[in-house]
Design an enzyme around this catalytic site. Structure first.
Site, PDB file in Angstrom:
ATOM      1  N   GLU A 292      40.671  43.865  37.301  1.00 35.08           N
ATOM      2  CA  GLU A 292      41.563  42.800  37.124  1.00 35.08           C
ATOM      3  C   GLU A 292      42.861  43.073  36.269  1.00 35.08           C
ATOM      4  OE1 GLU A 292      39.574  39.267  36.130  1.00 35.08           O
ATOM      5  OE2 GLU A 292      38.348  39.331  37.787  1.00 35.08           O
TER       6      GLU A 292
ATOM      7  N   GLU B 188      32.611  41.341  41.884  1.00 36.62           N
ATOM      8  CA  GLU B 188      32.330  40.041  40.977  1.00 36.62           C
ATOM      9  C   GLU B 188      32.294  38.857  41.678  1.00 36.62           C
ATOM     10  OE1 GLU B 188      34.243  39.404  37.186  1.00 36.62           O
ATOM     11  OE2 GLU B 188      34.314  41.562  36.808  1.00 36.62           O
TER      12      GLU B 188
HETATM   13  C1  FCB Z   1      36.378  37.945  35.525  1.00 40.81           C
HETATM   14  C2  FCB Z   1      36.185  38.931  34.365  1.00 40.81           C
HETATM   15  C3  FCB Z   1      34.773  39.160  33.799  1.00 40.81           C
HETATM   16  C4  FCB Z   1      34.123  37.798  33.658  1.00 40.81           C
HETATM   17  C5  FCB Z   1      34.209  36.885  34.644  1.00 40.81           C
HETATM   18  C6  FCB Z   1      33.929  35.495  34.347  1.00 40.81           C
HETATM   19  O1  FCB Z   1      37.574  37.503  35.600  1.00 40.81           O
HETATM   20  O2  FCB Z   1      36.518  40.360  34.965  1.00 40.81           O
HETATM   21  O3  FCB Z   1      34.691  40.291  32.687  1.00 40.81           O
HETATM   22  O4  FCB Z   1      34.922  37.262  32.395  1.00 40.81           O
HETATM   23  O5  FCB Z   1      35.646  36.631  34.876  1.00 40.81           O
END
Ligand code: FCB
Length: 455
Positions: free
Chosen positions: A179, A359
């Site tokens: 990110e 994620e």
């Molecule tokens: C994302 C991050 C991860 C975690 C999630 C909830 O943006 O990459 O580290 O904090 O959110």
């Protein structure tokens, strides 16, 4: 013995997955600073997140000093993963653990920790997916300007070379960054102390240097780990205008949040809205240095944002009102599975790379009940809806190859500290006991069903 989620007969239903590929990969994600702890052990150097903790800038004055104590308990955590039945585990290396000053002399004991972790994963039949940078910048090089100096490109390339040479014999999946838009927007951008034009300039510089560092790391990884598969992990979600008049603000947010990295990395240009802002920091040939062939697109997705124009705000935009009927998670994030489906189709169309959802998950305030279990049916509902939406996107033609839940464990959630829980495993921080939540058992059932459906 009954599993910790109580009666399996009443466990919520699994989502549709018939649209997914037969070789689909199921996994979980974590990151170094959020779980490892042991921040002063075995020669690890400080990271910027240690400094934020020391300054008391984290909720409840939390720090990452102990976190989930994964540095010492990684074997137990790998055993949990095995119980879960995942095929792949995405984690990150802490740059200051292997290079305490960010550059220069490597730290043997720090390097040895990831040897042990990788070997334990392989012995458990789990593929290690290694991310080079999940936000824990070594403090020593942040003090020299961090991403705002072009020197950071060479520092990162040297770090990538160290990691690739050490682990490339066993690790075949590498991500350069996690990110990048989020840590530049919220680090240099919203969060920077310099609330004037020079602060914005710093952010534009940082965006460009992180892109260059990505390109340089891809070249280094290809040279040192030639049979590996390489991507970058992006946070990508619709930026929607709060009112029709906010459309230009939302478009600008989209350029910074979603496009500033994948566009130059995969298409060879900065989004038109950012060009004039970034060009002053570019040198001839830079776009070619950034656009290196990639094998996959890592997509982190949680929910859409709603944006308003705000002349007083630094970027001219800020977070705006959301529709009154928008479903929210317990921590107030938007819950909109259709936005996930749309995002998968957009990313597939615009970048043309195989997508791994690196994620997705739900934050809450889970608690142990009297029976010592955590029945997080709300998280299961979220996961079912989102995995169902992913199935829809795949059925509509998006090339989606894997899905990683965020996260294996409750952990240090950045500025929220331990006040928010994203795990499918509950962590009782005072004892460090791991207690699989109902969602853990549900996800295990899903993986089992998906794998059994294979020929
Ligand atoms: C994302 C991050 C991860 C975690 C999630 C909830 O943006 O990459 O580290 O904090 O959110």
């Amino acid at each position: 013995m009954l599993p910790a989620d109580g009666n399996p007969a009443t466990r919520p239903a699994l989502p549709p997955i018939a649209g997914l590929r037969r070789d689909f990969i199921w996994g979980v994600s974590t990151s170094s600073f959020q779980i490892e702890g042991a921040t002063r052990e075995d020669g690890r150097g400080a990271s910027v997140w240690d400094t934020l903790g020391q300054k008391g800038l984290i909720a409840n004055h939390d720090t990452g000093d102990v976190a989930c104590d994964h540095y010492h308990r990684y074997r137990e955590d790998v055993a949990l993963m095995r119980q879960l039945g995942i095929q792949a585990y995405r984690f990150s290396v802490a740059w200051p653990r292997v290079l305490p000053q960010g550059r220069g002399a490597p730290n043997g004991p720090g390097l040895a920790f990831y040897d042990r972790l990788i070997d334990a994963l392989l012995a458990a039949g789990i593929e290690p997916w290694l991310c080079l940078y999940h936000w824990d910048m070594p403090q020593a090089i942040d003090d020299l300007g961090g991403w705002t100096t072009r020197d950071s490109v060479a520092w990162f390339a040297d770090y990538a070379a160290l990691v690739a040479s050490r682990y490339g014999d066993r690790v075949k999946r590498f991500a350069t960054f996690n990110e990048p838009s989020i840590f530049t927007l919220f680090g240099q951008g919203f969060g920077d102390a310099k609330q004037d034009a020079s602060g914005l300039d710093d952010m534009h510089r940082a965006i460009h240097h992180v892109n260059l560092a990505h390109g340089a790391a891809v070249d280094v990884l290809r040279a040192r780990a030639p049979d590996s598969s390489i991507g970058c992990v992006h946070n990508f979600q619709p930026c929607r205008p709060s009112t029709p008049a906010d459309a230009p603000a939302a478009a600008l947010c989209d350029a910074y949040w979603n496009r500033a990295y994948p566009d130059p990395q995969s298409r060879g240009f900065y989004p038109p809205l950012l060009r004039e802002r970034i060009e002053p920091h570019m040198q001839p040939g830079d776009l070619a240095r950034i656009r290196r062939p990639l094998d996959w697109f890592g997509l982190n997705h949680y929910g859409p944002t709603y944006i308003k124009a705000d002349a007083g705000a630094r970027f001219g935009f800020g977070f705006g009102d959301r529709p009154a009927d928008l479903a929210l998670t317990p921590i107030g994030w938007a819950m909109d599975p259709k936005a996930f489906r749309d995002t998968l189709l957009t990313v597939d169309r615009d970048y043309g790379l195989p997508i791994y959802v690196t994620e997705n998950g739900m934050g809450g305030h889970d608690q142990l009940d009297a029976a010592g279990t955590v029945i997080d049916n709300e998280r299961i509902d979220y996961l079912r809806a989102y995995i169902g939406a992913m199935n829809d996107a795949a059925a509509a033609g998006a090339d989606i190859r894997g899905y990683f839940v965020w996260s294996l464990l409750d952990n240090f959630e950045w500025e929220s500290g331990y006040s928010v829980r994203f795990g499918i495993t509950y962590v009782d921080y005072p004892t460090q006991r791991r207690i699989p939540k109902a969602s853990f058992h549900w996800y295990r059932d899903l993986i089992k069903a998906a794998r059994a459906a294979r020929p």
